[in-house]
Write an enzyme that holds these catalytic residues in place. Structure first.
Site, PDB file in Angstrom:
ATOM      1  N   GLN A   1      -9.342   9.344  -4.503  1.00  0.00           N
ATOM      2  CA  GLN A   1      -9.702   9.743  -3.457  1.00  0.00           C
ATOM      3  C   GLN A   1     -10.583  11.479  -3.028  1.00  0.00           C
ATOM      4  O   GLN A   1     -10.877  10.786  -2.079  1.00  0.00           O
ATOM      5  CB  GLN A   1      -8.276  11.025  -4.190  1.00  0.00           C
ATOM      6  CG  GLN A   1      -7.698  12.019  -2.460  1.00  0.00           C
ATOM      7  CD  GLN A   1      -6.878  11.339  -1.568  1.00  0.00           C
ATOM      8  OE1 GLN A   1      -5.588  10.823  -1.411  1.00  0.00           O
ATOM      9  NE2 GLN A   1      -7.869  11.230  -0.783  1.00  0.00           N
TER      10      GLN A   1
ATOM     11  N   TRP B   1       0.903  13.844   3.316  1.00  0.00           N
ATOM     12  CA  TRP B   1      -0.165  13.189   4.593  1.00  0.00           C
ATOM     13  C   TRP B   1       1.314  12.915   5.598  1.00  0.00           C
ATOM     14  O   TRP B   1       0.946  12.836   6.495  1.00  0.00           O
ATOM     15  CB  TRP B   1      -1.439  11.998   4.076  1.00  0.00           C
ATOM     16  CG  TRP B   1      -1.844  12.501   3.367  1.00  0.00           C
ATOM     17  CD1 TRP B   1      -2.924  12.536   3.619  1.00  0.00           C
ATOM     18  CD2 TRP B   1      -2.232  12.245   2.527  1.00  0.00           C
ATOM     19  NE1 TRP B   1      -3.920  12.431   2.987  1.00  0.00           N
ATOM     20  CE2 TRP B   1      -4.048  12.306   1.387  1.00  0.00           C
ATOM     21  CE3 TRP B   1      -1.541  12.047   0.449  1.00  0.00           C
ATOM     22  CZ2 TRP B   1      -3.878  12.811   0.218  1.00  0.00           C
ATOM     23  CZ3 TRP B   1      -1.671  12.219  -0.604  1.00  0.00           C
ATOM     24  CH2 TRP B   1      -2.594  12.668  -0.733  1.00  0.00           C
TER      25      TRP B   1
ATOM     26  N   HIS C   1       0.550  -0.904   0.325  1.00  0.00           N
ATOM     27  CA  HIS C   1       0.209   0.099   0.013  1.00  0.00           C
ATOM     28  C   HIS C   1       0.982   1.385  -0.053  1.00  0.00           C
ATOM     29  O   HIS C   1       1.002   1.820   0.991  1.00  0.00           O
ATOM     30  CB  HIS C   1      -0.634  -0.019   1.111  1.00  0.00           C
ATOM     31  CG  HIS C   1      -1.533   0.940   1.257  1.00  0.00           C
ATOM     32  ND1 HIS C   1      -3.116   0.763   1.370  1.00  0.00           N
ATOM     33  CD2 HIS C   1      -1.626   2.363   1.213  1.00  0.00           C
ATOM     34  CE1 HIS C   1      -3.857   2.382   1.094  1.00  0.00           C
ATOM     35  NE2 HIS C   1      -3.072   3.011   1.035  1.00  0.00           N
TER      36      HIS C   1
ATOM     37  N   ASP D   1       2.192   3.373   3.020  1.00  0.00           N
ATOM     38  CA  ASP D   1       0.827   4.591   2.439  1.00  0.00           C
ATOM     39  C   ASP D   1       1.429   5.284   1.662  1.00  0.00           C
ATOM     40  O   ASP D   1       1.818   5.949   0.980  1.00  0.00           O
ATOM     41  CB  ASP D   1       0.331   5.377   3.689  1.00  0.00           C
ATOM     42  CG  ASP D   1      -1.201   5.605   3.272  1.00  0.00           C
ATOM     43  OD1 ASP D   1      -1.304   5.279   2.593  1.00  0.00           O
ATOM     44  OD2 ASP D   1      -1.998   5.963   4.741  1.00  0.00           O
TER      45      ASP D   1
ATOM     46  N   HIS E   1      -9.860   1.641   0.709  1.00  0.00           N
ATOM     47  CA  HIS E   1      -9.570   2.617   1.350  1.00  0.00           C
ATOM     48  C   HIS E   1     -10.485   2.673   2.329  1.00  0.00           C
ATOM     49  O   HIS E   1     -11.620   3.633   1.864  1.00  0.00           O
ATOM     50  CB  HIS E   1      -9.008   3.911   1.232  1.00  0.00           C
ATOM     51  CG  HIS E   1      -7.345   4.080   1.157  1.00  0.00           C
ATOM     52  ND1 HIS E   1      -7.254   3.732   0.144  1.00  0.00           N
ATOM     53  CD2 HIS E   1      -7.248   4.832   1.582  1.00  0.00           C
ATOM     54  CE1 HIS E   1      -6.135   4.062  -0.246  1.00  0.00           C
ATOM     55  NE2 HIS E   1      -5.235   4.721   0.245  1.00  0.00           N
TER      56      HIS E   1
ATOM     57  N   HIS F   1       1.361   5.184  -2.246  1.00  0.00           N
ATOM     58  CA  HIS F   1       0.310   6.065  -3.302  1.00  0.00           C
ATOM     59  C   HIS F   1       1.796   6.967  -3.987  1.00  0.00           C
ATOM     60  O   HIS F   1       2.283   7.942  -3.918  1.00  0.00           O
ATOM     61  CB  HIS F   1       0.169   7.363  -2.747  1.00  0.00           C
ATOM     62  CG  HIS F   1      -1.179   6.711  -1.873  1.00  0.00           C
ATOM     63  ND1 HIS F   1      -2.596   7.355  -2.670  1.00  0.00           N
ATOM     64  CD2 HIS F   1      -0.770   6.367  -0.422  1.00  0.00           C
ATOM     65  CE1 HIS F   1      -3.502   6.653  -1.358  1.00  0.00           C
ATOM     66  NE2 HIS F   1      -3.097   6.424  -0.111  1.00  0.00           N
TER      67      HIS F   1
ATOM     68  N   GLU G   1     -10.829   4.406   7.474  1.00  0.00           N
ATOM     69  CA  GLU G   1      -9.545   5.903   8.275  1.00  0.00           C
ATOM     70  C   GLU G   1      -9.881   7.332   8.819  1.00  0.00           C
ATOM     71  O   GLU G   1     -10.044   7.747   7.802  1.00  0.00           O
ATOM     72  CB  GLU G   1      -8.893   6.249   6.111  1.00  0.00           C
ATOM     73  CG  GLU G   1      -7.608   6.432   7.311  1.00  0.00           C
ATOM     74  CD  GLU G   1      -6.594   6.540   6.442  1.00  0.00           C
ATOM     75  OE1 GLU G   1      -7.147   7.036   4.696  1.00  0.00           O
ATOM     76  OE2 GLU G   1      -4.951   7.450   5.886  1.00  0.00           O
TER      77      GLU G   1
HETATM   78  N1  17E Z   1      -4.978   9.980   0.742  1.00  0.00           N
HETATM   79  C1  17E Z   1      -5.895   8.457   2.151  1.00  0.00           C
HETATM   80  O1  17E Z   1      -7.173   9.009   1.694  1.00  0.00           O
HETATM   81  N2  17E Z   1      -5.610   7.963   2.473  1.00  0.00           N
HETATM   82  C2  17E Z   1      -3.674   8.101   3.016  1.00  0.00           C
HETATM   83  N3  17E Z   1      -3.611   7.340   3.991  1.00  0.00           N
HETATM   84  C3  17E Z   1      -2.782   8.889   2.013  1.00  0.00           C
HETATM   85  C4  17E Z   1      -4.293   9.430   0.965  1.00  0.00           C
HETATM   86  C5  17E Z   1      -1.634   8.534   1.933  1.00  0.00           C
HETATM   87 FE   FE2 Z   2      -3.490   5.396   1.423  1.00  0.00          FE
END
Ligand code: 17E
Ligand code: FE2
Length: 411
Positions: free
Chosen positions: A151, A314, A56, A308, A209, A58, A212
């Site tokens: 996203q 982030w 995982h 990540d 995702h 980005h 989160e």
């Molecule tokens: N985008 C998201 O929604 N969550 C994350 N942890 C990252 C990007 C890195």
């Molecule tokens: Fe992520």
């Protein structure tokens, strides 16, 4: 090529691993320590394992922290805002350059399998088109899976569904999602139905995702797991982050675990990222903001660790070293017990390979690809304790990376 004096996880004695071109040809127990020939490799009694896996990351966002502005609150949501500003400046070449630099960092730490989420909430799909080229141009270094990651939402973003479909048509390997970020609960649920349907129709894998957030009311994991169960797709589905599970009460979680087990889905936790981004709306006591990694593992389900981010809106740190994530994760998840330590490499090797559905493309077995690492320690426990490294990375039967350990002189 032959690798001599290899220790294998879970087995006694020393082994000789014979590679024939790009395949593993033989694994034989040695009766005595051997002296390797010039072209061979000497593991010197240290572990030989299949390559580390980054399940995982980005890659379209790495190496952009502070461009144009830094994430000052440290929250996920400010990260998404800051990224939207940077995303407006993304170009094809910019994405390829940063992704390739990051891939080099991963390779230098023994990673050969990567799953990257790529933001497809962009009417031009610029980053996706760049990453599809990177996937082909870096095949000598890594096997790359590309997730079509919405996203800014599937239902909440203009033409979100069409962009997801287009991304899969263009060649993304995995369908993503972000239900906790959709505008409403209903949209979160419908986004999951849509993405599961798209995955079933296209034959793609799924990595969402999911939840989160520290919000204990964020309960999209049950929707994803039930969709996977009903469709019989559990082995192809991964839930990433699921940090809200760290805030669920035990009564709900015990019911949830029954469904999760039936569904057969996998989990990815990104412990350094989550300990940084979550807990941000608490004073004290302050939540850890991680999913229940140890409990998922104890329940016999598949869970692994990922990085990540590397220097993005982030998370400002990172250097590609997944062993750093393992060490931090074992601390944060209360997994420094002996039983956990002695099989801790599972969390960055076999478990991750299973989440990525690598099947027979992964593992130290005869007939499988000649991809492997020589590590700097003889077992999992010592590897973590000594903050060890991958010393040699072999890919397609050839040495891809060699690391010389730092030497210390004392007078
Ligand atoms: N985008 C998201 O929604 N969550 C994350 N942890 C990252 C990007 C890195
Ligand atoms: Fe992520």
């Amino acid at each position: 090529m032959i690798i001599h004096n290899a220790r294998l996880r879970g087995r006694d004695g020393l082994y000789r691993i014979t590679l024939n071109g790009a395949e593993i040809a033989a694994i034989d127990i040695q009766t005595a320590s051997a002296t390797p020939a010039a072209d061979d490799l000497d593991a010197a009694g240290n572990l030989v394992v299949p390559p580390f896996v980054e399940p995982h990351i980005h890659l379209d966002a790495t190496l952009t922290a502070g461009e144009p502005a830094w994430n000052m609150s440290g929250t996920l949501f400010e990260g998404i805002e800051r990224w939207a500003e940077r995303k407006a400046l993304v170009t094809h070449e910019d994405t390829k350059t940063r992704a390739k630099k990051t891939i080099d960092m991963l390779v230098d730490h023994g990673i050969q399998h990567v799953r990257t989420h790529v933001d497809v909430t962009d009417p031009t799909l610029a980053a996706l088109k760049a990453m599809l080229e990177v996937r082909e141009e870096t095949r000598h270094l890594i096997d790359l899976q590309i997730v079509a990651f919405p996203q800014e939402g599937i239902e909440s973003y203009a033409n979100g569904r069409a962009l997801m479909e287009q991304a899969i048509e263009l060649g993304a390997d995995v369908v993503g999602g972000i239900p906790h970020f959709e505008n409403t609960r209903d949209q979160g649920v419908s986004s999951i139905k849509f993405l599961m349907e798209l995955a079933e129709r296209s034959g793609c894998l799924v990595d969402v995702h999911c939840d989160e957030t520290d919000d204990p009311q964020s309960r999209f994991l049950e929707v994803l797991a039930e969709e996977a169960r009903v469709r019989g797709m559990g082995a192809r589905v991964t839930a990433s982050h699921t940090t809200a599970m760290g805030s669920y009460d035990n009564a709900y979680c015990s019911k949830l675990f029954r469904l999760l087990k039936m569904s057969g889905i996998s989990f990815v936790s990104c412990p350094t990222e989550s300990i940084h981004l979550q807990g941000r709306f608490d004073t004290y006591p302050k939540r850890r903001g991680l999913t229940r990694v140890a409990e998922i593992d104890r329940a016999g389900m598949n869970v692994c660790f990922g990085q990540d981010s590397i220097v993005d809106p982030w998370y400002p740190l990172g250097n590609g070293n997944i062993l750093r994530i393992l060490e931090a994760g074992l601390h944060i998840c209360h997994m420094l017990g002996y039983d956990d330590l002695k099989r801790s490499l599972d969390l960055i090797t076999d478990n991750s390979a299973r989440a990525l559905n690598l099947g027979e493309r992964y593992g130290l077995e005869i007939g499988r690809p000649a991809n492997l690492l020589i590590l700097s320690a003889p077992d999992d426990y010592e590897m973590v304790r000594s903050q060890g490294h991958a010393l040699v990375s072999v890919r397609h039967g050839k040495v891809l990376m060699r690391r010389t350990p730092a030497s210390i002189e004392r007078s």
